[in-house]
Design a protein around this motif. Structure first.
Motif, PDB file in Angstrom:
ATOM      1  N   THR A  30      42.548  35.015  53.861  1.00 25.40           N
ATOM      2  CA  THR A  30      42.680  36.447  53.615  1.00 25.40           C
ATOM      3  C   THR A  30      43.828  36.687  52.641  1.00 25.40           C
ATOM      4  OG1 THR A  30      41.860  36.972  55.825  1.00 25.40           O
ATOM      5  CG2 THR A  30      43.065  38.699  54.665  1.00 25.40           C
ATOM      6  N   PHE A  31      43.510  37.296  51.512  1.00 30.41           N
ATOM      7  CA  PHE A  31      44.512  37.668  50.515  1.00 30.41           C
ATOM      8  C   PHE A  31      44.452  39.189  50.365  1.00 30.41           C
ATOM      9  CE2 PHE A  31      43.313  33.299  49.148  1.00 30.41           C
ATOM     10  CZ  PHE A  31      44.551  32.694  49.354  1.00 30.41           C
ATOM     11  N   GLY A  32      45.428  39.867  50.967  1.00 33.24           N
ATOM     12  CA  GLY A  32      45.364  41.323  50.965  1.00 33.24           C
ATOM     13  C   GLY A  32      44.155  41.785  51.760  1.00 33.24           C
ATOM     14  N   LYS A  33      43.296  42.565  51.122  1.00 36.28           N
ATOM     15  CA  LYS A  33      42.087  43.064  51.773  1.00 36.28           C
ATOM     16  C   LYS A  33      40.877  42.177  51.498  1.00 36.28           C
ATOM     17  CE  LYS A  33      43.569  47.911  51.562  1.00 36.28           C
ATOM     18  NZ  LYS A  33      43.247  49.277  51.059  1.00 36.28           N
ATOM     19  N   ASN A  34      41.086  41.067  50.815  1.00 34.33           N
ATOM     20  CA  ASN A  34      39.969  40.223  50.384  1.00 34.33           C
ATOM     21  C   ASN A  34      39.926  38.918  51.161  1.00 34.33           C
ATOM     22  OD1 ASN A  34      39.076  41.826  47.939  1.00 34.33           O
ATOM     23  ND2 ASN A  34      41.221  41.486  47.428  1.00 34.33           N
ATOM     24  N   GLU A  35      38.696  38.461  51.436  1.00 31.63           N
ATOM     25  CA  GLU A  35      38.489  37.176  52.091  1.00 31.63           C
ATOM     26  C   GLU A  35      37.871  36.200  51.094  1.00 31.63           C
ATOM     27  OE1 GLU A  35      36.076  38.127  55.495  1.00 31.63           O
ATOM     28  OE2 GLU A  35      37.863  38.359  56.764  1.00 31.63           O
ATOM     29  N   VAL A  36      38.375  34.972  51.117  1.00 34.68           N
ATOM     30  CA  VAL A  36      37.918  33.946  50.174  1.00 34.68           C
ATOM     31  C   VAL A  36      37.525  32.702  50.959  1.00 34.68           C
ATOM     32  CG1 VAL A  36      38.538  32.521  48.186  1.00 34.68           C
ATOM     33  CG2 VAL A  36      39.469  34.826  48.394  1.00 34.68           C
ATOM     34  N   LEU A  37      36.324  32.179  50.693  1.00 34.36           N
ATOM     35  CA  LEU A  37      35.890  30.934  51.305  1.00 34.36           C
ATOM     36  C   LEU A  37      36.467  29.752  50.535  1.00 34.36           C
ATOM     37  CD1 LEU A  37      32.103  31.775  51.866  1.00 34.36           C
ATOM     38  CD2 LEU A  37      33.969  31.985  53.520  1.00 34.36           C
ATOM     39  N   TYR A  38      36.850  28.707  51.282  1.00 35.98           N
ATOM     40  CA  TYR A  38      37.344  27.500  50.634  1.00 35.98           C
ATOM     41  C   TYR A  38      37.034  26.300  51.513  1.00 35.98           C
ATOM     42  CZ  TYR A  38      41.517  27.746  53.714  1.00 35.98           C
ATOM     43  OH  TYR A  38      42.371  27.783  54.782  1.00 35.98           O
ATOM     44  N   THR A  39      37.316  25.113  51.034  1.00 38.06           N
ATOM     45  CA  THR A  39      37.016  23.901  51.786  1.00 38.06           C
ATOM     46  C   THR A  39      38.296  23.188  52.185  1.00 38.06           C
ATOM     47  OG1 THR A  39      36.934  22.414  49.864  1.00 38.06           O
ATOM     48  CG2 THR A  39      34.902  23.569  50.433  1.00 38.06           C
ATOM     49  N   VAL A  40      38.223  22.485  53.320  1.00 38.40           N
ATOM     50  CA  VAL A  40      39.311  21.619  53.756  1.00 38.40           C
ATOM     51  C   VAL A  40      38.719  20.255  54.087  1.00 38.40           C
ATOM     52  CG1 VAL A  40      41.044  21.171  55.533  1.00 38.40           C
ATOM     53  CG2 VAL A  40      40.769  23.474  54.620  1.00 38.40           C
ATOM     54  N   GLN A  41      39.347  19.211  53.550  1.00 42.98           N
ATOM     55  CA  GLN A  41      38.913  17.850  53.840  1.00 42.98           C
ATOM     56  C   GLN A  41      40.032  17.119  54.577  1.00 42.98           C
ATOM     57  OE1 GLN A  41      38.160  15.386  50.417  1.00 42.98           O
ATOM     58  NE2 GLN A  41      37.187  13.766  51.600  1.00 42.98           N
ATOM     59  N   ASN A  42      39.672  16.443  55.658  1.00 41.77           N
ATOM     60  CA  ASN A  42      40.636  15.643  56.412  1.00 41.77           C
ATOM     61  C   ASN A  42      40.571  14.195  55.939  1.00 41.77           C
ATOM     62  OD1 ASN A  42      41.538  17.747  58.208  1.00 41.77           O
ATOM     63  ND2 ASN A  42      39.531  17.602  59.203  1.00 41.77           N
ATOM     64  N   LEU A  43      41.707  13.691  55.468  1.00 42.89           N
ATOM     65  CA  LEU A  43      41.818  12.297  55.031  1.00 42.89           C
ATOM     66  C   LEU A  43      42.874  11.625  55.889  1.00 42.89           C
ATOM     67  CD1 LEU A  43      41.805  12.761  51.146  1.00 42.89           C
ATOM     68  CD2 LEU A  43      39.944  11.894  52.559  1.00 42.89           C
ATOM     69  N   LYS A  44      42.407  10.944  56.953  1.00 38.77           N
ATOM     70  CA  LYS A  44      43.321  10.340  57.914  1.00 38.77           C
ATOM     71  C   LYS A  44      44.252  11.424  58.448  1.00 38.77           C
ATOM     72  CE  LYS A  44      42.836   5.719  56.017  1.00 38.77           C
ATOM     73  NZ  LYS A  44      43.491   4.536  55.420  1.00 38.77           N
ATOM     74  N   SER A  45      45.549  11.336  58.177  1.00 37.32           N
ATOM     75  CA  SER A  45      46.484  12.330  58.706  1.00 37.32           C
ATOM     76  C   SER A  45      46.780  13.442  57.703  1.00 37.32           C
ATOM     77  CB  SER A  45      47.794  11.648  59.118  1.00 37.32           C
ATOM     78  OG  SER A  45      48.373  10.973  58.020  1.00 37.32           O
ATOM     79  N   PHE A  46      46.041  13.478  56.586  1.00 40.25           N
ATOM     80  CA  PHE A  46      46.285  14.479  55.548  1.00 40.25           C
ATOM     81  C   PHE A  46      45.131  15.484  55.491  1.00 40.25           C
ATOM     82  CE2 PHE A  46      48.430  10.580  54.091  1.00 40.25           C
ATOM     83  CZ  PHE A  46      49.738  11.057  54.068  1.00 40.25           C
ATOM     84  N   THR A  47      45.450  16.696  55.033  1.00 41.99           N
ATOM     85  CA  THR A  47      44.428  17.735  54.868  1.00 41.99           C
ATOM     86  C   THR A  47      44.497  18.282  53.443  1.00 41.99           C
ATOM     87  OG1 THR A  47      46.004  19.336  55.786  1.00 41.99           O
ATOM     88  CG2 THR A  47      44.340  18.448  57.278  1.00 41.99           C
ATOM     89  N   ILE A  48      43.336  18.325  52.791  1.00 45.76           N
ATOM     90  CA  ILE A  48      43.239  18.748  51.402  1.00 45.76           C
ATOM     91  C   ILE A  48      42.439  20.043  51.337  1.00 45.76           C
ATOM     92  CG2 ILE A  48      42.601  18.038  49.062  1.00 45.76           C
ATOM     93  CD1 ILE A  48      44.556  16.131  50.473  1.00 45.76           C
ATOM     94  N   ALA A  49      43.065  21.117  50.878  1.00 52.42           N
ATOM     95  CA  ALA A  49      42.392  22.411  50.733  1.00 52.42           C
ATOM     96  C   ALA A  49      42.059  22.640  49.272  1.00 52.42           C
ATOM     97  CB  ALA A  49      43.294  23.535  51.249  1.00 52.42           C
ATOM     98  N   GLU A  50      40.841  23.131  49.006  1.00 53.01           N
ATOM     99  CA  GLU A  50      40.424  23.363  47.614  1.00 53.01           C
ATOM    100  C   GLU A  50      39.705  24.696  47.460  1.00 53.01           C
ATOM    101  OE1 GLU A  50      39.210  19.878  45.095  1.00 53.01           O
ATOM    102  OE2 GLU A  50      38.653  19.071  47.061  1.00 53.01           O
ATOM    103  N   PHE A  51      40.078  25.410  46.388  1.00 51.95           N
ATOM    104  CA  PHE A  51      39.422  26.663  45.967  1.00 51.95           C
ATOM    105  C   PHE A  51      38.850  26.443  44.547  1.00 51.95           C
ATOM    106  CE2 PHE A  51      42.851  28.008  48.780  1.00 51.95           C
ATOM    107  CZ  PHE A  51      42.370  29.077  49.498  1.00 51.95           C
ATOM    108  N   LEU A  52      37.884  25.751  44.312  1.00 48.95           N
ATOM    109  CA  LEU A  52      36.918  25.044  45.114  1.00 48.95           C
ATOM    110  C   LEU A  52      36.720  23.654  44.516  1.00 48.95           C
ATOM    111  CD1 LEU A  52      34.264  27.848  45.638  1.00 48.95           C
ATOM    112  CD2 LEU A  52      35.320  26.554  47.455  1.00 48.95           C
ATOM    113  N   PRO A  53      36.099  22.719  45.236  1.00 43.12           N
ATOM    114  CA  PRO A  53      35.822  21.403  44.647  1.00 43.12           C
ATOM    115  C   PRO A  53      34.619  21.428  43.707  1.00 43.12           C
ATOM    116  CG  PRO A  53      35.026  21.491  46.899  1.00 43.12           C
ATOM    117  CD  PRO A  53      35.723  22.805  46.639  1.00 43.12           C
TER     118      PRO A  53
END
Length: 299
Positions: A30-53
């Motif tokens: 949520t950015f202000g009044k807007n909602e944005v879909l994005y992806t999260v990938q789990n790599l072992k103990s790390f998390t990668i967020a992308e807008f967008l892959p």
């Protein structure tokens, strides 16, 4: 078809991408009044967020502020956050100094875009180069070639085989997307597969996405062995995509980036596409950044 204001804020599309990525999940910011879909990938103990892959962009019409991004970083402990800006939008370009203050690294990118600000006949004569004009005319005279758009899953199956052939020809380090991924794309509402058939056999295809203003050429592939090379299947498909866009009052055809594919870039240049610079912004936590650096050293 629904008038999508953004190509990529489409739940079915992002879910197809997530199913292609191991450990992936769909998230909503949520950015202000807007909602944005994005992806999260789990790599072992790390998390990668992308807008967008997969070369897709952050929404073009959603305003961001430094404070919104600071809150997003604080609220989520992602190891890395990537935001790909839309080449035709100012919403992230204007924010670049603030992103750099927030420790986002800037990666320069470029897309080739054909602007449809003239009628098709004028574009044909003034922007397509002589070779491209000649090949279009040859295609148009060949009654054995048929070009059309479809969402038929059978054609996505056929496209996959052509796509794999193209990957081998490009000698791409990218292993390519899976067949189930292309099967999923057949059900994305604002997506079309453009097909060139020669005597009933598919020889080229292009997956395109549509919004209210333009067309995004996402994935294209063609058979270019000696049997098919001079049929100009890739030319036929690209021309019909442009023709359809011009006749339906779209403002542009975004042919996308051509990273490390000089031959693909040269092909786009022949259509009079303009190079438009844009950026990816990447935020990484210090430990993750250090780990990636060490991996590069020991490659």
């Amino acid at each position: 078809m629904e008038d999508f204001q953004d190509y990529f804020q489409n739940k079915e599309l992002i879910q197809a991408i997530i199913r292609e990525v191991k450990g992936g999940s769909l998230r909503k910011a949520t950015f202000g009044k807007n909602e944005v879909l994005y992806t999260v990938q789990n790599l072992k103990s790390f998390t990668i967020a992308e807008f967008l892959p997969m070369g897709l962009y952050f929404p073009s019409d959603i305003p961001l502020t430094k404070e919104m991004l600071e809150k997003f970083i604080k609220d989520h402990s992602y190891s890395q956050i990537t935001i790909n800006e839309n080449p035709l939008s100012r919403n992230l370009k204007n924010l670049k100094p603030d992103l750099e203050k927030l420790k986002f690294k800037t990666i320069d990118r470029s897309a080739q875009i054909l602007f449809l600000d003239q009628d098709l006949d004028t574009i044909f004569k003034s922007r397509f180069n002589a070779t491209r004009q000649k090949h279009i005319k040859r295609y148009q005279k060949n009654n054995d070639i048929n070009v059309f758009s479809t969402t038929d899953p059978d054609y996505f199956d056929k496209y996959y085989d052509i796509y794999k052939d193209s990957l081998e020809r490009w000698n791409s380090p990218h292993k390519g997307y899976s067949k189930p991924f292309f099967n999923d794309l057949a059900h994305v509402e604002n997506l079309k597969l453009w097909v060139a058939e020669y005597k009933g056999e598919m020889i080229a295809g292009m997956i395109t996405l549509y919004n209210g203003e333009g067309v995004f050429d996402w994935l294209a592939a063609a058979l270019l062995n000696e049997k098919y090379k001079k049929l100009y299947g890739a030319v036929a498909v690209q021309y019909e995509v442009i023709k359809h866009a011009a006749e339906n009052n779209y403002k542009y055809v975004n042919m996308g980036a051509s990273v490390n594919l000089q031959g693909v870039k040269n092909f786009k240049d022949t259509w009079g596409a303009e190079s438009v610079d844009y950026h990816s912004f990447v935020y990484a936590k210090a430990f993750f950044r250090g780990l990636m650096y060490m991996r590069q050293l020991f490659k």
